[in-house]
Structures are given as structure tokens and as C-alpha cells.
Design a protein around this motif. Structure first.
Motif, short mmCIF file in Angstrom:
data_model
loop_
_atom_site.label_atom_id
_atom_site.label_comp_id
_atom_site.label_asym_id
_atom_site.label_seq_id
_atom_site.Cartn_x
_atom_site.Cartn_y
_atom_site.Cartn_z
N ILE A 1 0.85 -1.19 0.00
CA ILE A 1 0.00 0.00 0.00
C ILE A 1 0.89 1.24 0.00
O ILE A 1 1.81 1.36 0.80
N VAL A 2 0.61 2.15 -0.91
CA VAL A 2 1.42 3.35 -1.04
C VAL A 2 1.26 4.19 0.22
O VAL A 2 0.14 4.43 0.68
N PRO A 3 2.36 4.66 0.82
CA PRO A 3 2.28 5.45 2.05
C PRO A 3 1.63 6.81 1.81
O PRO A 3 1.60 7.30 0.67
N PRO A 4 1.11 7.44 2.85
CA PRO A 4 0.38 8.71 2.71
C PRO A 4 1.11 9.79 1.94
O PRO A 4 0.50 10.53 1.16
N GLU A 5 2.42 9.91 2.14
CA GLU A 5 3.17 10.99 1.48
C GLU A 5 3.28 10.80 -0.03
O GLU A 5 3.70 11.72 -0.75
N ARG A 6 2.85 9.64 -0.56
CA ARG A 6 2.93 9.39 -2.00
C ARG A 6 1.55 9.27 -2.66
O ARG A 6 1.45 8.81 -3.79
N ARG A 7 0.51 9.70 -1.98
CA ARG A 7 -0.84 9.46 -2.48
C ARG A 7 -1.50 10.64 -3.19
O ARG A 7 -2.50 10.46 -3.86
N GLY A 8 -1.02 11.82 -3.05
CA GLY A 8 -1.74 12.99 -3.53
C GLY A 8 -1.75 13.16 -5.05
O GLY A 8 -0.95 12.56 -5.77
N PRO A 9 -2.66 14.00 -5.56
CA PRO A 9 -2.74 14.26 -7.00
C PRO A 9 -1.45 14.81 -7.58
O PRO A 9 -1.05 14.41 -8.68
N GLU A 10 -0.80 15.72 -6.87
CA GLU A 10 0.44 16.30 -7.39
C GLU A 10 1.55 15.25 -7.49
O GLU A 10 2.33 15.24 -8.44
N VAL A 11 1.63 14.38 -6.50
CA VAL A 11 2.64 13.31 -6.51
C VAL A 11 2.41 12.39 -7.70
O VAL A 11 3.35 12.03 -8.41
N LEU A 12 1.16 12.01 -7.94
CA LEU A 12 0.85 11.12 -9.05
C LEU A 12 1.17 11.79 -10.39
O LEU A 12 1.70 11.15 -11.30
N ALA A 13 0.84 13.07 -10.52
CA ALA A 13 1.12 13.79 -11.77
C ALA A 13 2.61 13.74 -12.10
O ALA A 13 3.00 13.48 -13.25
N ALA A 14 3.44 13.98 -11.10
CA ALA A 14 4.89 13.96 -11.32
C ALA A 14 5.38 12.54 -11.57
O ALA A 14 6.27 12.31 -12.41
N TYR A 15 4.79 11.57 -10.87
CA TYR A 15 5.22 10.18 -10.98
C TYR A 15 4.95 9.61 -12.36
O TYR A 15 5.77 8.85 -12.91
N VAL A 16 3.81 9.96 -12.95
CA VAL A 16 3.48 9.48 -14.29
C VAL A 16 4.55 9.93 -15.29
O VAL A 16 5.01 9.15 -16.14
N LYS A 17 4.98 11.18 -15.19
CA LYS A 17 6.03 11.68 -16.09
C LYS A 17 7.33 10.90 -15.89
O LYS A 17 8.01 10.54 -16.86
N GLU A 18 7.68 10.64 -14.63
CA GLU A 18 8.90 9.89 -14.33
C GLU A 18 8.83 8.46 -14.89
O GLU A 18 9.82 7.95 -15.44
N GLU A 19 7.68 7.83 -14.75
CA GLU A 19 7.53 6.45 -15.20
C GLU A 19 7.53 6.34 -16.73
O GLU A 19 8.05 5.37 -17.29
N ILE A 20 6.97 7.32 -17.41
CA ILE A 20 7.02 7.32 -18.87
C ILE A 20 8.48 7.37 -19.32
O ILE A 20 8.91 6.62 -20.21
N ALA A 21 9.26 8.23 -18.68
CA ALA A 21 10.68 8.36 -19.02
C ALA A 21 11.46 7.10 -18.66
O ALA A 21 12.38 6.69 -19.37
N ARG A 22 11.07 6.44 -17.56
CA ARG A 22 11.77 5.24 -17.11
C ARG A 22 11.58 4.07 -18.07
O ARG A 22 12.52 3.32 -18.36
N TRP A 23 10.34 3.90 -18.57
CA TRP A 23 10.02 2.72 -19.36
C TRP A 23 10.24 2.90 -20.86
O TRP A 23 10.25 1.92 -21.61
N ALA A 24 10.43 4.13 -21.32
CA ALA A 24 10.63 4.34 -22.75
C ALA A 24 11.86 3.59 -23.29
O ALA A 24 11.76 2.92 -24.33
N PRO A 25 13.02 3.65 -22.62
CA PRO A 25 14.21 2.96 -23.17
C PRO A 25 14.04 1.45 -23.34
O PRO A 25 14.35 0.93 -24.43
N PRO A 26 13.55 0.69 -22.33
CA PRO A 26 13.43 -0.76 -22.56
C PRO A 26 12.38 -1.12 -23.62
O PRO A 26 12.56 -2.10 -24.35
N ILE A 27 11.33 -0.34 -23.72
CA ILE A 27 10.32 -0.60 -24.76
C ILE A 27 10.91 -0.35 -26.14
O ILE A 27 10.72 -1.14 -27.08
N GLN A 28 11.65 0.74 -26.26
CA GLN A 28 12.28 1.06 -27.54
C GLN A 28 13.36 0.05 -27.89
O GLN A 28 13.50 -0.35 -29.05
#
Length: 337
Positions: A303-330
Motif C-alpha cells: 500500500i502506497v504510504p500517505p506521502e505518495r498518495r496525492g494528485p500532485e505526486v501522481l502527476a509527477a510520478y506518471v512523467k517519471e515512469e514514462i521516461a523510465r520505461w521508454a528505453p526498454p520498450i524502444q
């Protein structure tokens, strides 16, 4: 004539006043609607068929979420496209708070790199609500495969890859890309068989119609316990407490093969902030409920801890994850036209 123009001017002024008052009242009305939300049942879209890992998680949380919101939460399965079709429905949805999606790493991190023509933009087409859970992928093989561990599996795949196949819950799903990492680490190209969800893929592993898959640990667990499949490795940095005897891929000889998956709630873009915040608070309260936590723990979810649950955290995390997974997919040369 002068009286006519004076009367017309008075009427115009009155109309302008009424229009001004109406315009001034619109924000208040919208705010009132957001404050009273929800006044009817809401729908949680699961972008996969019933019985898969996301579906299991959603149904564990939906009842308690409905109790907190004071309205029924209807779980609706919209499978296809590795989760993309269900996510697309929300990207194009009405921003009134009554329909939202449980997205994951596949729908919101893999998608923009994987698709030649993405069905939506994970960053701009959604209102992020919050992360909920994380889980490891588990490499499982059919029980008739003549191997006993990951080292034997790697050798077998190298020697027989042309005649083998692996399954997933769909192109670009969170059960597809992890197996690509496994195949890359082994150095073999294996035929991929996409299904409309992870559950039917698992059934074909059990039936011996495909050789292996990288399933969510929570849905693979019952099949491992029943010895319907062979658990070869946890694709995570550490072992799972629910399968402590199963090594990580790194421990078993494939260093760096890690594919933890995450789940999160998204609303359509343009949803009033008051609704986003209210849903985020309700989801967080659900995650803190002792019975929900117990069930999710039993499934092997973190379960994700409270400090990682907010809308702003998720918005930033999605950008980070897109960047993380692009190289192995490519690097895998994977592209959905």
C-alpha cells in the motif's frame, strides 16, 4: 422618440445586470455541485476483463470506497488494448466525477512509447487522483515445462525459443513488458500471445497451451499454491513475504530484471478540483481501513504510504515512469500500429 431610447437603454441595462448576476453565480453553482458530489452512484472503470489483477484490487477497495462516499461504487470492466480502451474512455469522459479509472503502469507509463498513435496522453488527458498500491510481477511457467528454476528456464528458452510462446493481458499491458525484460536478459525472442486480460492468459499457462507469463503476484499466488504453475522468480528488488521461497530474478541469475507495477486512480481532465480532492481523500481513507489493508496485504500488495498518495505526486510520478520505461520498450523494438 427620446422616451423610446431611454426605455430601450433601461431594458438593456436590466438585461446586462441579470446576465452579470447569472455569470457571477456560475462559479458558486459549480462549487456547490462539487461540494455535494456524489449525489448518485459512481463508476470505477477497470480497463481489463474480470478476474485479472486490477479487477481483484478494484473490488477489494470499491465497497469501502462506496461506504465512505455514501454512494455505490459500480465496478465496470472495459477490456482491450492492454488497458488502453478503458483508459481512453476516461480520457474522453465527462469531467463530473462520476466515472474514473484504475490505471496502472501499462495504461499510463508504457502507452505513449508503445503506441505509434497513442489513444490518449497520460499526462494531459487525465486529472490524477492518487497512487494506491504497488506489486511485483512473478515469472511463472507451465508445470509440464522440464525445468525447476530460473537458470534451467533460461537455458531451455535459449534452446527452444522458436517453438515457445508467452502470454499477457494484452499488448503493452503490465503483464507484457516485464516478460520482454526477461526475454532480453536471456537473449531470446519468443512468440507473444496477447489476451484480453491476465486471467485468460493464466488459464492457458495452466492448460499448457502457452509456456509462461509474468503475472501479478496477487493473482498468480493461488495457482502457485495449488501447484498449477511453477513460480520461477519475483521480478522485484526483494523477495515477497507471501512467497518467501521464490528468489528474485537477480538472485536467480538474471540481474537487474525488475518490474514492479503500480495502480492509481484517474479522473477525466477538467474535473473540478474540489471533486478531485474529495475523491483523493476518500481513496486514502480506504487504503487506511484495517480490513482493506489486511486483504491487500494477503494479496502481496504494498500500500502506497500517505506521502505518495496525492494528485500532485501522481502527476509527477506518471512523467517519471514514462521516461523510465521508454528505453526498454524502444530497445525491444516494440510498437503497436
Amino acid at each position: 422618440m427620446r422616451r423610446f431610447f431611454e426605455a430601450a437603454a433601461r431594458r438593456a441595462a436590466a438585461l446586462a445586470l441579470v446576465a452579470g448576476l447569472a455569470a457571477a453565480g456560475l462559479p458558486a453553482a459549480a462549487q456547490d455541485a462539487a461540494t455535494s458530489w456524489p449525489t448518485r452512484p459512481v463508476t470505477l472503470i477497470v480497463p481489463f476483463v474480470a478476474g485479472g489483477p486490477i479487477d481483484v484490487i478494484a473490488r477489494v477497495q470499491a465497497q469501502r470506497l462506496g461506504e465512505i462516499l455514501g454512494q455505490t461504487v459500480i465496478v465496470e470492466n472495459v477490456g482491450g488494448g492492454g488497458g488502453a480502451l478503458g483508459a481512453q474512455r476516461i480520457a474522453r469522459g465527462t469531467p463530473d466525477g462520476y466515472t474514473f479509472v484504475m490505471g496502472n503502469v501499462g495504461t499510463h507509463a508504457y502507452h505513449p512509447t508503445l503506441y505509434a498513435k497513442p489513444l490518449y496522453d497520460p499526462v494531459t488527458d487525465f486529472a490524477p487522483v492518487g497512487l494506491t498500491t504497488e506489486s511485483a510481477r512473478l515469472l511463472v511457467a507451465r508445470k509440464t515445462l522440464p525445468i525447476d528454476d530460473l537458470k534451467g528456464f533460461a537455458a531451455y528458452v535459449k534452446a527452444n525459443h522458436a517453438a515457445m510462446s508467452f502470454g499477457s493481458g494484452g499488448l503493452g499491458s503490465a503483464t507484457h513488458v516485464p516478460c520482454l525484460l526477461v526475454n532480453q536478459a536471456i537473449g531470446a525472442t519468443v512468440t507473444h500471445v496477447p489476451y484480453r486480460g491476465a486471467a485468460p492468459a493464466m488459464q492457458d499457462v495452466i492448460g499448457g497451451r502457452i509456456d509462461y507469463m509474468c503475472d501479478s503476484i496477487q493473482t498468480a499466488l493461488p495457482q502457485v499454491k495449488e501447484k498449477n504453475v511453477k513460480a520461477l522468480a519475483v521480478l522485484a528488488p526483494t523477495r515477497s513475504p507471501i512467497l518467501p521461497d521464490v528468489p528474485t530474478a537477480t538472485e536467480a541469475g538474471l540481474p537487474g530484471v525488475e518490474a514492479n507495477a503500480w495502480n492509481a486512480i484517474f479522473l477525466p481532465k477538467g474535473t473540478p478540483d474540489a471533486i478531485v480532492r474529495k475523491l483523493a481523500a476518500a481513496v486514502a481513507q480506504t487504503l487506511d481501513d484495517p480490513l482493506v489493508r489486511k486483504r491487500l496485504d494477503e494479496l502481496g500488495l504494498s500500500i502506497v504510504p500517505p506521502e505518495r498518495r496525492g494528485p500532485e505526486v501522481l502527476a509527477a510520478y506518471v512523467k517519471e515512469e514514462i521516461a523510465r520505461w521508454a528505453p526498454p520498450i524502444q530497445a525491444a523494438g516494440l510498437k503497436v500500429e
